[in-house]
Design an enzyme around this catalytic site. Sequence first.
Site, PDB file in Angstrom:
ATOM      1  N   LYS A  69       0.794  -1.230   0.000  1.00  0.00           N
ATOM      2  CA  LYS A  69       0.000   0.000   0.000  1.00  0.00           C
ATOM      3  C   LYS A  69       0.826   1.280   0.000  1.00  0.00           C
ATOM      4  O   LYS A  69       0.329   2.346   0.327  1.00  0.00           O
ATOM      5  CB  LYS A  69      -1.007   0.037   1.181  1.00  0.00           C
ATOM      6  CG  LYS A  69      -1.802  -1.209   1.397  1.00  0.00           C
ATOM      7  CD  LYS A  69      -2.313  -1.870   0.139  1.00  0.00           C
ATOM      8  CE  LYS A  69      -3.309  -1.074  -0.634  1.00  0.00           C
ATOM      9  NZ  LYS A  69      -3.641  -1.759  -1.927  1.00  0.00           N
ATOM     10  N   HIS A 121       7.164  -6.789  -2.489  1.00  0.00           N
ATOM     11  CA  HIS A 121       6.910  -6.280  -1.127  1.00  0.00           C
ATOM     12  C   HIS A 121       7.814  -7.000  -0.116  1.00  0.00           C
ATOM     13  O   HIS A 121       7.628  -6.846   1.091  1.00  0.00           O
ATOM     14  CB  HIS A 121       5.471  -6.584  -0.693  1.00  0.00           C
ATOM     15  CG  HIS A 121       4.407  -5.851  -1.443  1.00  0.00           C
ATOM     16  ND1 HIS A 121       4.505  -4.537  -1.808  1.00  0.00           N
ATOM     17  CD2 HIS A 121       3.169  -6.258  -1.842  1.00  0.00           C
ATOM     18  CE1 HIS A 121       3.390  -4.176  -2.431  1.00  0.00           C
ATOM     19  NE2 HIS A 121       2.575  -5.194  -2.460  1.00  0.00           N
ATOM     20  N   SER A 151      -4.970   2.358   4.319  1.00  0.00           N
ATOM     21  CA  SER A 151      -5.075   1.792   2.976  1.00  0.00           C
ATOM     22  C   SER A 151      -5.098   0.259   3.042  1.00  0.00           C
ATOM     23  O   SER A 151      -5.886  -0.406   2.361  1.00  0.00           O
ATOM     24  CB  SER A 151      -3.886   2.284   2.133  1.00  0.00           C
ATOM     25  OG  SER A 151      -3.937   1.776   0.840  1.00  0.00           O
ATOM     26  N   PHE A 242      -3.695   9.929 -10.466  1.00  0.00           N
ATOM     27  CA  PHE A 242      -4.638   9.013  -9.812  1.00  0.00           C
ATOM     28  C   PHE A 242      -5.886   8.815 -10.686  1.00  0.00           C
ATOM     29  O   PHE A 242      -6.313   7.681 -10.926  1.00  0.00           O
ATOM     30  CB  PHE A 242      -5.027   9.552  -8.424  1.00  0.00           C
ATOM     31  CG  PHE A 242      -5.974   8.644  -7.701  1.00  0.00           C
ATOM     32  CD1 PHE A 242      -5.511   7.485  -7.092  1.00  0.00           C
ATOM     33  CD2 PHE A 242      -7.334   8.917  -7.657  1.00  0.00           C
ATOM     34  CE1 PHE A 242      -6.385   6.619  -6.438  1.00  0.00           C
ATOM     35  CE2 PHE A 242      -8.213   8.062  -7.007  1.00  0.00           C
ATOM     36  CZ  PHE A 242      -7.730   6.912  -6.393  1.00  0.00           C
ATOM     37  N   MET A 245      -5.217   6.705 -13.767  1.00  0.00           N
ATOM     38  CA  MET A 245      -5.008   5.281 -13.461  1.00  0.00           C
ATOM     39  C   MET A 245      -6.311   4.622 -13.008  1.00  0.00           C
ATOM     40  O   MET A 245      -6.571   3.467 -13.321  1.00  0.00           O
ATOM     41  CB  MET A 245      -3.913   5.128 -12.403  1.00  0.00           C
ATOM     42  CG  MET A 245      -2.536   5.418 -12.982  1.00  0.00           C
ATOM     43  SD  MET A 245      -1.192   5.032 -11.864  1.00  0.00           S
ATOM     44  CE  MET A 245      -1.330   3.271 -11.686  1.00  0.00           C
ATOM     45  N   ARG A 262      -8.121   3.528  -4.563  1.00  0.00           N
ATOM     46  CA  ARG A 262      -9.205   3.861  -3.635  1.00  0.00           C
ATOM     47  C   ARG A 262      -9.346   5.374  -3.523  1.00  0.00           C
ATOM     48  O   ARG A 262     -10.277   5.954  -4.060  1.00  0.00           O
ATOM     49  CB  ARG A 262      -8.898   3.207  -2.268  1.00  0.00           C
ATOM     50  CG  ARG A 262     -10.010   3.249  -1.252  1.00  0.00           C
ATOM     51  CD  ARG A 262      -9.532   2.659   0.061  1.00  0.00           C
ATOM     52  NE  ARG A 262      -8.443   3.429   0.655  1.00  0.00           N
ATOM     53  CZ  ARG A 262      -8.591   4.425   1.537  1.00  0.00           C
ATOM     54  NH1 ARG A 262      -9.798   4.742   1.963  1.00  0.00           N
ATOM     55  NH2 ARG A 262      -7.549   5.079   2.015  1.00  0.00           N
ATOM     56  N   LYS A 263      -8.422   6.039  -2.830  1.00  0.00           N
ATOM     57  CA  LYS A 263      -8.491   7.502  -2.654  1.00  0.00           C
ATOM     58  C   LYS A 263      -7.222   8.200  -3.135  1.00  0.00           C
ATOM     59  O   LYS A 263      -7.270   9.302  -3.637  1.00  0.00           O
ATOM     60  CB  LYS A 263      -8.658   7.836  -1.170  1.00  0.00           C
ATOM     61  CG  LYS A 263     -10.083   7.825  -0.664  1.00  0.00           C
ATOM     62  CD  LYS A 263     -10.108   8.452   0.727  1.00  0.00           C
ATOM     63  CE  LYS A 263     -11.524   8.660   1.225  1.00  0.00           C
ATOM     64  NZ  LYS A 263     -11.514   9.221   2.599  1.00  0.00           N
ATOM     65  N   GLY A 264      -6.086   7.569  -2.863  1.00  0.00           N
ATOM     66  CA  GLY A 264      -4.806   8.146  -3.302  1.00  0.00           C
ATOM     67  C   GLY A 264      -4.476   9.464  -2.628  1.00  0.00           C
ATOM     68  O   GLY A 264      -3.891  10.351  -3.250  1.00  0.00           O
TER      69      GLY A 264
HETATM   70  S1  PPS Z   1      -0.532  -2.873  -3.264  1.00  0.00           S
HETATM   71  O1  PPS Z   1      -1.811  -3.550  -3.361  1.00  0.00           O
HETATM   72  O2  PPS Z   1       0.132  -3.182  -1.981  1.00  0.00           O
HETATM   73  O3  PPS Z   1       0.348  -3.137  -4.388  1.00  0.00           O
HETATM   74  O4  PPS Z   1      -0.923  -1.335  -3.224  1.00  0.00           O
HETATM   75  P1  PPS Z   1      -0.026  -0.119  -3.735  1.00  0.00           P
HETATM   76  O5  PPS Z   1      -0.171   0.017  -5.191  1.00  0.00           O
HETATM   77  O6  PPS Z   1       1.344  -0.244  -3.190  1.00  0.00           O
HETATM   78  O7  PPS Z   1      -0.690   1.139  -2.982  1.00  0.00           O
HETATM   79  C1  PPS Z   1      -2.044   1.424  -3.150  1.00  0.00           C
HETATM   80  C2  PPS Z   1      -2.271   2.862  -2.704  1.00  0.00           C
HETATM   81  O8  PPS Z   1      -1.683   3.752  -3.654  1.00  0.00           O
HETATM   82  C3  PPS Z   1      -2.704   4.635  -4.149  1.00  0.00           C
HETATM   83  N1  PPS Z   1      -2.415   5.008  -5.540  1.00  0.00           N
HETATM   84  C4  PPS Z   1      -2.226   6.273  -5.938  1.00  0.00           C
HETATM   85  N2  PPS Z   1      -2.221   7.421  -5.251  1.00  0.00           N
HETATM   86  C5  PPS Z   1      -2.007   8.565  -5.956  1.00  0.00           C
HETATM   87  N3  PPS Z   1      -1.820   8.602  -7.309  1.00  0.00           N
HETATM   88  C6  PPS Z   1      -1.803   7.449  -8.042  1.00  0.00           C
HETATM   89  N4  PPS Z   1      -1.610   7.488  -9.353  1.00  0.00           N
HETATM   90  C7  PPS Z   1      -2.014   6.210  -7.334  1.00  0.00           C
HETATM   91  N5  PPS Z   1      -2.079   4.916  -7.712  1.00  0.00           N
HETATM   92  C8  PPS Z   1      -2.315   4.195  -6.613  1.00  0.00           C
HETATM   93  C9  PPS Z   1      -3.966   3.799  -4.022  1.00  0.00           C
HETATM   94  O9  PPS Z   1      -5.116   4.591  -4.147  1.00  0.00           O
HETATM   95  C10 PPS Z   1      -3.759   3.193  -2.644  1.00  0.00           C
HETATM   96  O10 PPS Z   1      -3.899   4.132  -1.582  1.00  0.00           O
HETATM   97  P2  PPS Z   1      -5.304   4.409  -0.839  1.00  0.00           P
HETATM   98  O11 PPS Z   1      -4.952   5.324   0.303  1.00  0.00           O
HETATM   99  O12 PPS Z   1      -5.861   3.125  -0.379  1.00  0.00           O
HETATM  100  O13 PPS Z   1      -6.170   5.114  -1.837  1.00  0.00           O
END
Ligand code: PPS
Length: 306
Positions: A69, A121, A151, A242, A245, A262-264
């Site tokens: 995450k 990871h 997250s 975000f 994607m 989800r929210k980013g």
């Molecule tokens: S995983 O499943 O462990 O591989 O997840 P991972 O990709 O490492 O992390 C997921 C979180 O990253 C956010 N995310 C982003 N944030 C901002 N911009 C972009 N482009 C983006 N892409 C992925 C994703 O929303 C998850 O965070 P949360 O807080 O849950 O939204």
Amino acid sequence: MADITQTSKNDRAALMEMIHSTTKTSFEDLLFSYKGILYPSVICSLETFQALEVFEAREDDLLVVTYPKNGTNWLIQILYEIMALVHNRERGLDATMIEFGSPEVIARFKDRLSPRIFSTHLQFKAIPKSFFEKKVKMLLVLRNPKDTAVSFYHFHNNLPSLPSYDCWDSFFKDYIDGNVCYGDYFDFVSAWEKQFNQETMMAITFEEMKLDFLTTVRKISEFFRLPLSEEQIRLVAKNTSFNSMKEKSENTHGKLGDSFFRKGEIGDWKNYFSEDQSKVVDAMFEKYLAGTKLGEMLNYEKYCKF
Ligand code: PPS
């Protein structure tokens, strides 16, 4: 001869399908322990870890390392976009996590074109030795431990292949005890801190990507020696925002798209943490990371205090 393009794409699609179609529900069925760390049993196995022990890296491989995450999918998409511009490579071929899938998937890594993109990871001690022997460049992506927890909590409740929690408090307890997939956040970051090698490793944070995305993309392209023009950097940033994607997530992650994007945002933890829970994480940060290089990068005072 096998079509490499199709094989890699099929591996990714098969993985997403395996996760989506899981019908198991109990903690014991969904997680297994290997060398003291929990892993998701639907997509990781003992056989795969054994296959990784003899995995052969190449000097020009690229490895993205993250605690769950912390921005893995974001980084991978950035690398796909950079590879498309620099090597005219089709997006989405590489970069399943090295520890996901069957040993056959790992055996097929050797068919991939160089430079190969990998992600993981895994905790430092579990990274296949060959990555270090070949001095492979590693990009470590960190995110503050409180947003990481929130997250992760949602991911558990949205992904069929992970155990669900009936409330935030019960997840928080497991997170703090390191009783979650890939183990304890602070162990993860501390181990990388101790072994950090400036020559082959670079660390960035989710928060700096959010605040100054163009600069971070520039840093990534320079670190991996994949040069981009300013216009190309802007294009990469646009394609990996975000919203962009999330919109494409059905293509990239099938039915699981919404769970990965989800929210980013920064600071969602304030909607979940009690003051006491916040203090528990503060104390752990103080004990394990305060005053360290990676700890400083996390900008804890700014992002993790009420
Ligand atoms: S995983 O499943 O462990 O591989 O997840 P991972 O990709 O490492 O992390 C997921 C979180 O990253 C956010 N995310 C982003 N944030 C901002 N911009 C972009 N482009 C983006 N892409 C992925 C994703 O929303 C998850 O965070 P949360 O807080 O849950 O939204």
